[in-house]
Enzyme design. Structure first.
Site, PDB file in Angstrom:
ATOM      1  N   SER A   1      16.408   0.753   2.033  1.00 41.58           N
ATOM      2  CA  SER A   1      17.051  -0.187   3.289  1.00 41.58           C
ATOM      3  C   SER A   1      16.297  -1.709   3.327  1.00 41.58           C
ATOM      4  CB  SER A   1      15.916   0.617   5.637  1.00 41.58           C
ATOM      5  OG  SER A   1      14.544   0.602   4.832  1.00 41.58           O
TER       6      SER A   1
ATOM      7  N   SER B   1      12.713   3.081   0.130  1.00 39.85           N
ATOM      8  CA  SER B   1      12.913   1.449   0.774  1.00 39.85           C
ATOM      9  C   SER B   1      13.137   0.329   0.453  1.00 39.85           C
ATOM     10  CB  SER B   1      13.204   2.095   2.177  1.00 39.85           C
ATOM     11  OG  SER B   1      14.055   2.640   2.601  1.00 39.85           O
TER      12      SER B   1
ATOM     13  N   LYS C   1      11.180  -9.136   5.751  1.00 44.04           N
ATOM     14  CA  LYS C   1      12.641  -7.911   6.710  1.00 44.04           C
ATOM     15  C   LYS C   1      13.444  -7.624   7.650  1.00 44.04           C
ATOM     16  CE  LYS C   1      13.398  -2.212   5.754  1.00 44.04           C
ATOM     17  NZ  LYS C   1      13.451  -1.684   4.906  1.00 44.04           N
TER      18      LYS C   1
END
Length: 513
Positions: free
Chosen positions: A193, A217, A113
């Site tokens: 996210s 997330s 990420k």
């Protein structure tokens, strides 16, 4: 290579969109007969050993998949220009070293990420132009462990900008640099996210990925993209050199297509990092011999699983009701003891009181300012600078459309006052008298809930959760979540793997015509 700036891309857009519409055009089987699509880490390692596959071929396959599918899915923000070089090095090491001497992730490509720092040619920006060109002081602790294991850092996955801590109005999966990420099953909401990590794993753009979670997330995008996510116990994995929200709740964990792959990644990245003091305390939870030993088909046998019926209210949706009743039946058939109709005494207070948001506001400001201060170079040095950057570049950052209300609320805070202390005490009390009390009083190994709805309970107490594909409703994937007390990852992996192997629900995204 910054995918958002690749000038040559646009001339090939019509061809790329055609290939996205007909993804079966992409060859997924090599001349050796080995098929890469949906291959697990174990499959790939076996193919390496049998000389059916090289890491270079594997990386080339994923780079092609990204080139073809990413313009629509937007799961990958950047690819590493050194990925093929790393692949060649892995192939050399495999030829030179004794069989069995290399780690399970050796030569395996991974996307991380874009809030996880890599000290290489990749940017680390949390999806924001405000951090483009910033220079990190070192690899994130988890990246250091991946490199040591011989994994190939393929690139950066997209995310909800600033891990969804900029604006409550921005859609999940959107960031200024990468645009709107799309669920490969439905081409709409991927959740966030860690959206890009889940999109990329689901769509076979990479073997395995890393995401981060403050509250939901990892679990939510895993649920909605039909992949497996592990949200670890707080501190089990290092958060050092990760763009933060809350040191009290942040965790880094794997998002993969199978429980086995997630376990392999977890055992690689777990452990002490002197840059994150929480890892020292949490290291007591790491089992000798790693997590792969808990991949047991009979892992549900004798497990006590709690059912909190509040989370099983599906209204008039008979499909979901029947599906989860079937799953509970499967858990029983596999030897689990279900303790039904449980209640968490303080659940109404937890769901109605803003303590978590109060805490996240001041924690975000303090921790982000510390992260930015630690950078070797950066266009912004504080949360106030980020807010000012967004105001200065409203079109670039879509400020008029989405705003930055969460950042503005965080900037208003001034350290830890009476209200902040009260919020922290509330969450400690809720965890002790709520989830922990239910778990201990009923001698539970885990609580089982649909979707990622239980993420808030796990988040505020730093507890782990594992989510596994549970089905598809009108094409939209959904998962089933197993949550436990701190350090219960071995039990959760046993439970999740046993359920996964009993049901084998996951299927790759459909062909689109």
């Amino acid at each position: 290579m910054d995918l958002t700036r690749a000038s040559s891309f646009f001339q090939f857009l019509p061809i790329i969109l055609l290939l996205v519409a007909f993804p079966y055009i992409l060859p997924t089987t090599l001349a050796t007969g080995f098929s890469i699509k949906e291959a697990t880490v174990q499959d790939l390692q076996l193919a390496f050993q049998r000389n059916q596959l090289t890491s270079r071929q594997l990386v080339e396959f994923y780079l092609n998949q990204i080139k073809v599918q990413n313009p629509v899915l937007k799961g990958v923000l950047e690819v590493n220009p050194d990925a093929l070089t790393q692949a060649d090095a892995a192939d050399r090491e495999r030829r030179e070293k004794a069989p069995g001497s290399l780690s399970r992730l050796h030569g395996i490509p991974i996307l991380v990420k874009d809030n996880i720092a890599t000290k290489d040619k990749l940017n680390t920006t949390a999806g924001s132009y405000a951090l483009l060109g910033s220079v990190v002081p070192r690899d994130a602790g988890v990246v250091t462990k991946l490199r040591k294991a011989g994994a190939i850092i393929l690139g950066k996955a997209t995310l909800s900008e600033w891990s969804h801590q900029r604006s409550s109005n921005a859609p999940s999966g959107w960031n200024a640099r990468g645009g709107q990420g799309k669920n490969p099953y439905t081409l709409d909401d991927p959740c966030g996210s860690s959206s890009g990590s889940a999109i990329s794993a689901a769509a076979n753009l990479v073997t395995v990925t890393l995401g981060t979670e403050t509250d939901g997330s990892i679990l939510c995008p895993s649920s909605m993209n039909s992949v497996v996510g592990i949200k670890p116990t707080l501190g089990l994995t290092s958060r050092a050199a990760v763009v933060p929200i809350s040191p009290r709740q942040d965790s880094v964990g794997p998002i993969c297509r199978t429980v086995s792959d997630a376990a392999y990644v977890l055992e690689t990245i777990a452990g002490i990092d002197t840059f994150d003091k929480e890892t020292i305390e949490a290291s007591k939870y790491i089992p000798r011999g790693g997590y792969a030993q808990f991949l047991k088909k009979d892992g549900l046998r004798g497990k006590r699983l709690g059912i909190v019926r509040l989370y099983y209210d599906f209204g008039n949706d008979t499909f979901l009701h029947e599906t989860f009743q079937l799953h509970l039946k499967t858990l029983r058939k596999r030897g689990a003891v279900l303790v039904d109709n449980l209640q968490i005494d303080n659940i109404a207070e937890i769901l109605s009181t803003p303590s978590e948001n109060i805490a996240l506001n001041f924690e975000f400001k303090l921790s982000l300012n510390a992260y930015l201060k630690d950078l070797v170079a950066s266009p912004v040095k504080s949360l106030a600078d980020v807010i000012a950057f967004n105001k200065k570049h409203p079109k670039l950052e879509k400020l008029d459309e989405y705003g930055q209300d969460l950042m503005l609320e965080a900037e208003k805070t001034n350290g830890i006052g009476k209200a902040e202390k009260h919020a922290l005490l509330n969450m400690t009390r809720w965890s002790r008298n709520g989830f922990e009390k239910v778990m201990k009083r009923n001698k539970l190994d885990a609580v089982v809930t649909p979707f990622a709805d239980y993420s808030g309970i796990l988040a505020i107490g730093g507890y782990p959760g594992v989510i596994v594909p549970a089905g598809y409703e009108k094409g939209m994937p959904f998962g089933i979540c197993f949550g436990g007390l701190k350090g219960s990852e071995p039990k959760l992996i046993e439970i999740a793997y046993s359920f996964e192997q009993a049901t084998l629900i996951r299927k790759p995204p459909p062909l689109r015509k």
